[in-house]
Design a protein around this motif. Structure first.
Motif, mmCIF file in Angstrom:
data_model
loop_
_atom_site.group_PDB
_atom_site.id
_atom_site.type_symbol
_atom_site.label_atom_id
_atom_site.label_comp_id
_atom_site.label_asym_id
_atom_site.label_seq_id
_atom_site.Cartn_x
_atom_site.Cartn_y
_atom_site.Cartn_z
ATOM 1 N N GLN A 69 101.528 50.898 99.244
ATOM 2 C CA GLN A 69 102.023 52.262 99.452
ATOM 3 C C GLN A 69 101.325 52.914 100.646
ATOM 4 O OE1 GLN A 69 104.638 53.854 97.755
ATOM 5 N NE2 GLN A 69 104.350 55.203 99.524
ATOM 6 N N GLU A 70 100.021 52.680 100.751
ATOM 7 C CA GLU A 70 99.275 53.220 101.894
ATOM 8 C C GLU A 70 99.817 52.647 103.198
ATOM 9 O OE1 GLU A 70 94.893 53.558 101.691
ATOM 10 O OE2 GLU A 70 95.092 52.751 99.646
ATOM 11 N N ILE A 71 100.125 51.362 103.183
ATOM 12 C CA ILE A 71 100.655 50.702 104.379
ATOM 13 C C ILE A 71 102.018 51.296 104.749
ATOM 14 C CG2 ILE A 71 101.581 48.512 105.266
ATOM 15 C CD1 ILE A 71 99.320 47.107 103.676
ATOM 16 N N ARG A 72 102.864 51.533 103.742
ATOM 17 C CA ARG A 72 104.176 52.133 104.013
ATOM 18 C C ARG A 72 104.030 53.542 104.597
ATOM 19 N NH1 ARG A 72 105.610 49.291 99.244
ATOM 20 N NH2 ARG A 72 105.099 51.086 97.921
ATOM 21 N N SER B 164 106.988 56.786 113.556
ATOM 22 C CA SER B 164 107.669 58.060 113.811
ATOM 23 C C SER B 164 107.322 58.612 115.198
ATOM 24 C CB SER B 164 107.290 59.089 112.739
ATOM 25 O OG SER B 164 105.903 59.393 112.804
ATOM 26 N N ILE B 165 106.270 58.038 115.801
ATOM 27 C CA ILE B 165 105.907 58.409 117.183
ATOM 28 C C ILE B 165 106.845 57.658 118.122
ATOM 29 C CG2 ILE B 165 104.088 58.371 118.935
ATOM 30 C CD1 ILE B 165 102.064 58.416 116.610
ATOM 31 N N LYS B 166 107.685 58.392 118.817
ATOM 32 C CA LYS B 166 108.745 57.761 119.618
ATOM 33 C C LYS B 166 108.206 57.013 120.841
ATOM 34 C CE LYS B 166 112.325 60.985 118.139
ATOM 35 N NZ LYS B 166 113.348 61.971 118.557
ATOM 36 N N ILE B 167 107.154 57.517 121.447
ATOM 37 C CA ILE B 167 106.589 56.855 122.636
ATOM 38 C C ILE B 167 105.656 55.740 122.165
ATOM 39 C CG2 ILE B 167 105.256 57.162 124.742
ATOM 40 C CD1 ILE B 167 106.075 60.122 124.688
ATOM 41 N N ILE B 168 106.037 54.524 122.448
ATOM 42 C CA ILE B 168 105.320 53.365 121.917
ATOM 43 C C ILE B 168 103.854 53.345 122.338
ATOM 44 C CG2 ILE B 168 105.209 50.838 121.967
ATOM 45 C CD1 ILE B 168 108.236 50.804 122.174
ATOM 46 N N LYS B 169 103.571 53.690 123.592
ATOM 47 C CA LYS B 169 102.189 53.604 124.077
ATOM 48 C C LYS B 169 101.272 54.627 123.400
ATOM 49 C CE LYS B 169 102.756 56.638 128.125
ATOM 50 N NZ LYS B 169 102.616 56.707 129.596
ATOM 51 N N ASN B 170 101.856 55.614 122.745
ATOM 52 C CA ASN B 170 101.053 56.624 122.048
ATOM 53 C C ASN B 170 100.755 56.257 120.592
ATOM 54 O OD1 ASN B 170 101.015 58.160 124.344
ATOM 55 N ND2 ASN B 170 102.689 59.523 123.721
ATOM 56 N N ARG B 171 101.327 55.163 120.148
ATOM 57 C CA ARG B 171 101.115 54.748 118.765
ATOM 58 C C ARG B 171 99.732 54.114 118.589
ATOM 59 N NH1 ARG B 171 106.957 51.739 117.717
ATOM 60 N NH2 ARG B 171 108.249 53.644 117.741
ATOM 61 N N ASP B 172 99.064 54.514 117.514
ATOM 62 C CA ASP B 172 97.731 53.974 117.207
ATOM 63 C C ASP B 172 97.847 53.096 115.951
ATOM 64 O OD1 ASP B 172 95.134 53.365 116.727
ATOM 65 O OD2 ASP B 172 94.422 55.437 116.565
ATOM 66 N N TYR B 173 97.656 51.794 116.113
ATOM 67 C CA TYR B 173 97.813 50.844 115.012
ATOM 68 C C TYR B 173 96.497 50.546 114.304
ATOM 69 C CZ TYR B 173 102.450 49.813 116.941
ATOM 70 O OH TYR B 173 103.746 49.895 117.381
ATOM 71 N N THR B 174 95.430 51.204 114.686
ATOM 72 C CA THR B 174 94.099 50.875 114.162
ATOM 73 C C THR B 174 94.044 50.959 112.645
ATOM 74 O OG1 THR B 174 93.104 51.767 116.176
ATOM 75 C CG2 THR B 174 91.639 51.402 114.296
ATOM 76 N N LYS B 175 94.454 52.090 112.093
ATOM 77 C CA LYS B 175 94.385 52.270 110.642
ATOM 78 C C LYS B 175 95.353 51.333 109.923
ATOM 79 C CE LYS B 175 94.626 55.727 106.961
ATOM 80 N NZ LYS B 175 94.871 57.144 106.615
ATOM 81 N N LYS C 182 93.938 47.907 109.794
ATOM 82 C CA LYS C 182 92.824 47.878 108.848
ATOM 83 C C LYS C 182 93.346 47.807 107.404
ATOM 84 C CE LYS C 182 88.484 50.285 107.764
ATOM 85 N NZ LYS C 182 88.649 50.300 106.309
ATOM 86 N N LEU C 183 94.382 48.562 107.111
ATOM 87 C CA LEU C 183 94.973 48.539 105.771
ATOM 88 C C LEU C 183 95.549 47.155 105.448
ATOM 89 C CD1 LEU C 183 96.824 51.994 105.736
ATOM 90 C CD2 LEU C 183 94.846 51.356 104.348
ATOM 91 N N GLU D 25 94.511 44.318 106.707
ATOM 92 C CA GLU D 25 93.368 43.422 106.487
ATOM 93 C C GLU D 25 92.801 43.611 105.079
ATOM 94 O OE1 GLU D 25 90.579 44.223 109.570
ATOM 95 O OE2 GLU D 25 91.850 43.405 111.173
ATOM 96 N N GLU D 26 92.726 44.870 104.647
ATOM 97 C CA GLU D 26 92.222 45.168 103.305
ATOM 98 C C GLU D 26 93.138 44.572 102.233
ATOM 99 O OE1 GLU D 26 91.988 49.391 103.350
ATOM 100 O OE2 GLU D 26 90.065 49.451 104.430
ATOM 101 N N LYS D 27 94.435 44.621 102.508
ATOM 102 C CA LYS D 27 95.387 44.032 101.572
ATOM 103 C C LYS D 27 95.172 42.515 101.460
ATOM 104 C CE LYS D 27 100.294 43.062 100.905
ATOM 105 N NZ LYS D 27 101.670 43.229 101.429
ATOM 106 N N GLN D 28 94.967 41.867 102.590
ATOM 107 C CA GLN D 28 94.728 40.420 102.579
ATOM 108 C C GLN D 28 93.460 40.071 101.812
ATOM 109 O OE1 GLN D 28 96.840 37.999 103.540
ATOM 110 N NE2 GLN D 28 98.239 39.727 103.912
ATOM 111 N N GLU D 29 92.445 40.899 101.952
ATOM 112 C CA GLU D 29 91.196 40.672 101.216
ATOM 113 C C GLU D 29 91.428 40.823 99.710
ATOM 114 O OE1 GLU D 29 88.050 39.645 102.050
ATOM 115 O OE2 GLU D 29 89.085 39.120 103.913
ATOM 116 N N LEU D 30 92.216 41.819 99.346
ATOM 117 C CA LEU D 30 92.538 42.013 97.934
ATOM 118 C C LEU D 30 93.315 40.812 97.384
ATOM 119 C CD1 LEU D 30 93.571 45.793 97.848
ATOM 120 C CD2 LEU D 30 91.590 44.770 96.716
#
Length: 525
Positions: free
Chosen positions: A75-78, A86-97, A100-101, A103-108
């Motif tokens: 749900q957090e990932i969704r 929802s950010i239309k300009i691709i270069k402004n998108r931040d995928y960091t979080k 990380k989510l 990766e956390e799912k894979q660990e779980l």
């Protein structure tokens, strides 16, 4: 290392489903690896083994807790994905979080797999002893037959399922699909072609299968593992000893019978009847043959409409084939022969034929109709469209479940006067369960049960469903005036016909099924 093991299990699971012929498929061991595959296979079938209520001991609690964390993480990932995309300009998108989510799912998932591995290894360890056996005992009597059961614990469950797989893989036997049979049968009955329909069953089927012949078939198969054969022998020995102990058999009798209700007994019965099935199918005039456990349908296409042959001759032919290929006998009291070889123009009066099979009653009707053409009046017999009803037994079972629901309500409303609201809600839940359709709780999306999914081949005008609705309304009308008006209003909205027509899926809270309280009053009905 664990990811590699997980991928290996997933690959094996896929191979199980596809029934491919390779070395891995020959692994019949009662091992962690096979139990891990079975866990996924059972989940896909709608049996969630990790559920708290499935086994008496909640051995899967830790893995289930992690599964809940994975659901929350999804749900957090969704939610985060929605924000990012929802950010239309691709270069402004931040995928960091988001990364990380994930990766956390894979660990779980890794943690859950490690927990499952420990649990299943322990289950496998309990089965890996020389004197391990599936201990059987008498269960309930259902529809006049004694059922048997195995102690319901994790190791017995997994061993039983693995044994069924082993028998299927090595002998390639499985029980026919009820749905497929009914679908085929309704088309064949309605096609209008001349035919002879024979409906019969085998007398005391499970109870009459001889151990000697059955074990010879099993022992001759070199592919079935020794541990599998040993478990089968021990179960048959236990069954025979139970019969001797209760006085129904003596030590001098020929050993025969397999325990009804035990999962792999169905596979053993299919195995024993394989020769009979092949002989019937090979008969030149047999156009269709099906068998579900001991219930048999044979459709014979005669060489020509005028072929004269008595019903007795058809029955005797089948009886002889059964006797020469097995040690079983036909139940002649339950044998019907329907002759549908007449042409419509040969019929003089309206006539109908009923055939009951696997919970349905098929009605084939030929109706006398009069038509006026100019000054002439023409009378002829025409074949009506096939009608499909519930079998009389199934209709009665529904009524009995309604009766049991109201009877339990009447008892509890007095016994637990302080819990009146709870008792009334339980009556509503039970009747809602009977009249509607639902998805099995916490199961895969394709597992549905209910009034439509149990009766999908019924045809209009649905007289059975209307009869059940009238029966339910009559029972509701007998409720005491003190019944909560809101509950009564809800009860008045329930309808078997509506539940069938709309196919609407309703959800039940998992608490409704705890300890089987909601459905246990229908056990044996």
């Amino acid at each position: 290392m664990l990811n590699h093991a997980t991928n290996h299990i997933q690959t094996r699971c896929s191979q199980y489903d596809q029934h491919t012929e390779n070395q891995e498929m020959l692994d019949q061991s009662f091992s962690y690896e096979n139990f891990r595959i079975l866990l996924d296979v059972e989940n896909r079938k709608g049996r969630y083994l990790e559920d708290k209520a499935f086994f008496d001991s909640d051995i899967f609690k830790k893995s289930r807790d992690v599964s809940k964390l994975i659901i929350d993480k999804n749900q957090e990932i969704r939610d985060e994905s929605f924000k990012v995309f929802s950010i239309k300009i691709i270069k402004n998108r931040d995928y960091t979080k988001l990364n990380k989510l994930k990766e956390e799912k894979q660990e779980l998932k890794k943690t859950r797999e490690e927990i499952l591995q420990k649990i299943l290894i322990e289950i496998a360890r309990k089965t890996d002893i020389e004197d391990y056996e599936l201990k059987i005992k008498k269960g309930q009597i259902k529809w006049g037959s004694q059922l048997y059961e195995i102690e319901h614990n994790p190791e017995n469950y997994f061993v039983t399922k693995q044994l069924q797989r082993n028998i299927y893989k090595t002998f390639k036997v499985k029980q026919s699909s009820r749905k497929t049979i009914i679908d085929q049968l309704r088309l064949l009955l309605d096609d209008g072609f001349p035919k002879i329909i024979i409906r019969t069953d085998i007398k005391k089927f499970y109870e009459s299968i001889p151990h000697k012949e059955l074990l010879e078939i099993i022992e001759e198969n070199s592919l079935l593992s020794y541990p599998s054969k040993k478990i089968i022998r021990r179960v048959l020995n236990q069954y025979w000893n139970i019969l001797i102990a209760d006085g129904s058999k003596s030590t001098t009798d020929e050993r025969q019978g397999i325990p009804r209700g035990i999962g792999f007994s169905a596979y053993l019965s299919e195995l024993y009847l394989r020769g009979f099935d092949k002989k019937i199918k090979s008969l030149s005039n047999v156009s269709y043959y099906t068998r579900y456990v001991d219930d048999i349908i044979i459709i014979i296409t005669p060489n020509h409409r005028k072929e004269i042959r008595s019903k007795t001759s058809y029955i005797n032919n089948i009886k002889n084939i059964l006797l020469t290929s097995t040690k079983l006998g036909l139940n002649t009291n339950k044998t019907e022969v329907l002759n549908l070889t007449k042409e419509n123009k040969e019929r003089k009066i309206s006539q109908s034929y009923d055939l009951t099979y696997l919970g349905y009653k098929f009605k084939l009707s030929y109706t006398k109709k009069t038509e006026t053409k100019g000054e002439k009046t023409v009378t002829k017999i025409t074949k009506d469209k096939l009608q499909v009803f519930m079998s009389d037994d199934k209709l009665t079972r529904y009524k009995n479940k309604i009766n049991a629901s109201f009877s339990d309500y009447s008892s509890d409303i007095i016994k637990y006067a302080s819990a009146k609201n709870t008792t009334e809600r339980m009556l509503y839940k039970r009747l809602k369960f009977l009249t509607k359709n639902h998805q099995l709780f916490r199961r895969k999306s394709n597992v549905f049960i209910g009034i439509y999914f149990s009766n999908e081949f019924l045809t209009e005008p649905y007289t059975d469903l209307i009869e059940l609705d009238n029966y339910l309304k009559q029972k509701i009308s007998t409720l005491p005036v003190s019944t909560n008006s809101k509950i009564r209003a809800k009860l008045d909205t329930l309808s078997f016909e509506k539940g069938f027509r709309t196919k609407k899926i309703v959800r039940f809270n998992i608490d409704s099924f705890k300890n089987g309280k909601m459905t246990k009053i229908w056990k044996g009905l």
